[in-house]
Every structure is written in C-alpha cells, then in structure tokens.
Motif scaffolding. Structure first.
Motif, PDB file in Angstrom:
ATOM      1  N   GLU A  40     -10.204   4.796  -3.009  1.00 51.73           N
ATOM      2  CA  GLU A  40      -9.545   3.980  -3.052  1.00 51.73           C
ATOM      3  C   GLU A  40      -8.491   4.633  -1.929  1.00 51.73           C
ATOM      4  OE1 GLU A  40      -8.520   0.663  -5.298  1.00 51.73           O
ATOM      5  OE2 GLU A  40      -8.868   2.181  -6.887  1.00 51.73           O
ATOM      6  N   ALA A  41      -7.547   5.897  -2.201  1.00 44.94           N
ATOM      7  CA  ALA A  41      -6.212   5.553  -1.413  1.00 44.94           C
ATOM      8  C   ALA A  41      -7.327   6.313  -0.119  1.00 44.94           C
ATOM      9  CB  ALA A  41      -6.059   7.226  -2.037  1.00 44.94           C
ATOM     10  N   ALA A  91      -7.483   3.315   1.797  1.00 44.13           N
ATOM     11  CA  ALA A  91      -6.058   2.949   2.385  1.00 44.13           C
ATOM     12  C   ALA A  91      -5.700   3.563   3.499  1.00 44.13           C
ATOM     13  CB  ALA A  91      -5.400   2.684   1.073  1.00 44.13           C
ATOM     14  N   LEU A  92      -5.536   5.116   3.440  1.00 42.00           N
ATOM     15  CA  LEU A  92      -5.003   5.536   4.434  1.00 42.00           C
ATOM     16  C   LEU A  92      -5.785   5.494   5.703  1.00 42.00           C
ATOM     17  CD1 LEU A  92      -3.892   9.210   2.151  1.00 42.00           C
ATOM     18  CD2 LEU A  92      -2.773   7.844   3.789  1.00 42.00           C
ATOM     19  N   PHE A  96      -7.613   3.487   7.176  1.00 42.24           N
ATOM     20  CA  PHE A  96      -7.884   1.926   7.392  1.00 42.24           C
ATOM     21  C   PHE A  96      -6.802   1.089   7.801  1.00 42.24           C
ATOM     22  CE2 PHE A  96     -11.947   3.621   6.801  1.00 42.24           C
ATOM     23  CZ  PHE A  96     -12.406   3.167   7.505  1.00 42.24           C
ATOM     24  N   PHE A  97      -6.152   1.384   6.504  1.00 39.87           N
ATOM     25  CA  PHE A  97      -4.434   0.502   6.279  1.00 39.87           C
ATOM     26  C   PHE A  97      -3.561   0.941   6.990  1.00 39.87           C
ATOM     27  CE2 PHE A  97      -5.055  -3.144   2.644  1.00 39.87           C
ATOM     28  CZ  PHE A  97      -5.411  -3.649   2.804  1.00 39.87           C
ATOM     29  N   MET A  98      -3.525   2.557   6.909  1.00 39.64           N
ATOM     30  CA  MET A  98      -2.525   3.557   7.612  1.00 39.64           C
ATOM     31  C   MET A  98      -2.789   3.459   9.293  1.00 39.64           C
ATOM     32  SD  MET A  98      -1.419   4.343   4.144  1.00 39.64           S
ATOM     33  CE  MET A  98       0.509   4.892   3.827  1.00 39.64           C
TER      34      MET A  98
END
Lengths: 211, 103
Positions: free
Chosen positions: B53-54, B57-58, B60-62
């Motif tokens: 999950e992390a 998130a790192l 594609f979201f960040m």
C-alpha cells in the motif's frame, strides 16, 4: 540552463558555475525537496513509535485485545484514502489553471480531515469512558493504553496540522499569493499522513481485535 | 516534459484506479484480521500488504514514479532508518523469554 529556467525554481544566478551549483537537487524545487526531507524525518519518528510498540507488545505476556468492532476504523480508513484522492484532484485542477476547482477540492480534503478527527476523538471518548487513560488500562497492562493513545495521538496531531495547513494554503492560493506548486507540496504532506495510517491500522487496531 | 505537465497529461483516470486498488488492499488487511491464524502470521501478512500500500501511494499519489533520483533517495534513506530501528528486537525476546544461555 538559462536564467529563466532557474528563476522557475526561485534561484537566479549570474555566472555559469553558480548556475550549475544551484541547480535543483533531483530536478525538484527547493520547497518540494524540503517537504520530502521532512517526510523522511517524520517517517523515522512514526517508525520509532511503531517499533517501540512492537517491542513492548512482543515483550509483554497477555497483551490485551480490546477491540470488538472494526466499523469505526474501517470508516476512518475510507475517509482518509478518499481525502488523498480529493487532494490529487485539487492539485490537478490547480495545474490546469482551474482555480475555483482547486480551491473547492482542497477544502473538501480539509473537510474529510475534520471528519476523520471527529470520528477519532469520538472513539477516544468511548475508550476513556471505559476507563482507559495514558496510565490506566481496564483490559490489562497499562502499556497498551499508553502506546495506543501516544501513536494514534501523534497521527491525529498530524491530521490536525494538515487540516490547518490545507485551509491556510487554499485561502492563500485563492488570494493569489500561492501557486499550484504550493498546493502540491501540501498534498505531499497529506498523502504522507494517509500512508502512515496504512501502518497504524493493522499494527495498533487489527492485531488487537478480540476473537 | 516537466513533472507538472506529466501530471496534467496522466489525468484523473489513473488516480481513480490507484485509489480503488488502495481500498482493495485496505479491505484485504481487514479480512486478514478475521482469519484463524497465529498473531505472527497475521502480523507478517498485514505488514506485507501495508508495505505494498505504502509503495503504491508513494509511486502514484506522491509521484515518485516520475523521478528516479528522488525515488532512490527517499527509499534508501527511509529503509536505512527502518533497519537501524530493528536493533531492539533481540532485547524484546530476552524480556519475553529470558536469556537461554544464562540458565
């Protein structure tokens, strides 16, 4: 690299040598790099807390498992993940020049943050009502309550700070003092708060679910 | 193409896919919590899902997927700190199980 290129990153120099020396690290603007350094440092803070929790849990016989329902934490997780999506939409709107959309989506993200905090505090009040405090735990070792309130409190503090930052940056963006890059940097912080929750939920909540 | 231009071009569709994927991973963690397995097995499975999950998130979201240098900088710094933090586990086992070589 031209002077115009460098001025994009807020660094204007006169000589070629200085231009090379002041070129942005990893082609990232100074404010974004500062946020990444903060995130790395803050992840060490949370990792320290979670490892200390794991250390204590591992070394304490009969660790309590007081949680009977996952509904509240599931809703909180859904809210925080959704707020990351609304933040992304806000940043994309700002990058496309849709100022009203960026402002609206950033405030929606802040509203999700407030909702998360309200649900969290409601959960805390329920536990405090059952006698759990930083130094007392009705289900067994007091270390459980100490660690639970410390870790979730640290995360809640980050959420609260994030909500304040989101509102402040959104207002300044609307007023024309901040740009899309400022929203993006604030968004990085908000995604990090979401990322930390992905570790807090399984370790602090789900592993302590009563069976 | 600059990072901002890359963001604009990739659109909201990819963000939605990543969002749904993260929701599914979060749901998997909740399913694992109700499996009839030992606490150690539960911890391992949940931690693996959380790391995935992390990572998502790192990336594609960040937007770490768009900057290889920054990606390695963040990953190496963070993983190094996380590894250094693990020195205390031996003492946790000593507190829980005693010191076998001293008996």
């Amino acid at each position: 690299m031209s002077q115009a290129d460098l001025s994009i990153h807020g660094q204007v120099s006169r000589t070629g040598a200085t231009e090379i020396m002041t070129a942005p690290t990893f082609s990232v603007s100074a404010k974004k790099m500062a946020m990444w350094l903060f995130i790395i440092a803050d992840s060490a803070t949370f990792a320290g807390c979670l490892v200390a929790y794991g250390f204590t849990r591992n070394a304490t016989p009969n660790w309590p498992r007081p949680f009977h329902s996952i509904t509240n934490v599931a809703v909180m997780t859904f809210i925080l993940l959704t707020s990351s999506l609304t933040m992304l939409i806000g940043v994309r709107s700002a990058q496309k020049g849709d100022k009203a959309g960026a402002f609206r989506w950033t405030l929606i993200t802040a509203a999700f943050g407030i909702l998360f905090a309200v649900l969290h505090i409601r959960e805390w009040m329920g536990m405090i009502g059952e006698g759990a405090t930083l130094f007392h735990n009705p289900w067994g070792t007091p270390l459980f309550s100490s660690l639970f309130f410390s870790i979730t409190g640290l995360h809640l503090l980050h959420v609260t700070g994030g909500v304040v930052a989101l509102i402040a940056v959104a207002l300044k963006y609307q007023g024309g003092r901040y740009g899309a890059d400022d929203l993006e940097v604030t968004g990085l912080y908000w995604h990090f708060v979401d990322l930390v929750w992905m570790f807090v939920v399984p370790l602090v909540y789900l592993l302590n679910l009563a069976h | 193409m600059t990072t901002a231009e890359a963001h604009k071009d990739s659109g909201i569709g990819k963000d939605l896919v990543v969002y749904v994927f993260l929701l599914v991973l979060a749901a998997i963690q909740f399913v694992i919590a109700y499996q009839n397995i030992t606490a150690d097995q539960m911890f391992e499975r949940m931690l693996i899902v959380a790391i995935v999950e992390a990572g998502v998130a790192l990336l594609f979201f960040m937007h770490l997927n768009e900057n290889r240098g920054l990606r390695w900088f963040v990953v190496i710094s963070t993983v190094a700190v996380l590894l250094f933090l693990q020195y205390g586990w031996t003492d946790a086992h000593r507190l829980a199980n005693g010191v076998p070589w001293a008996k």
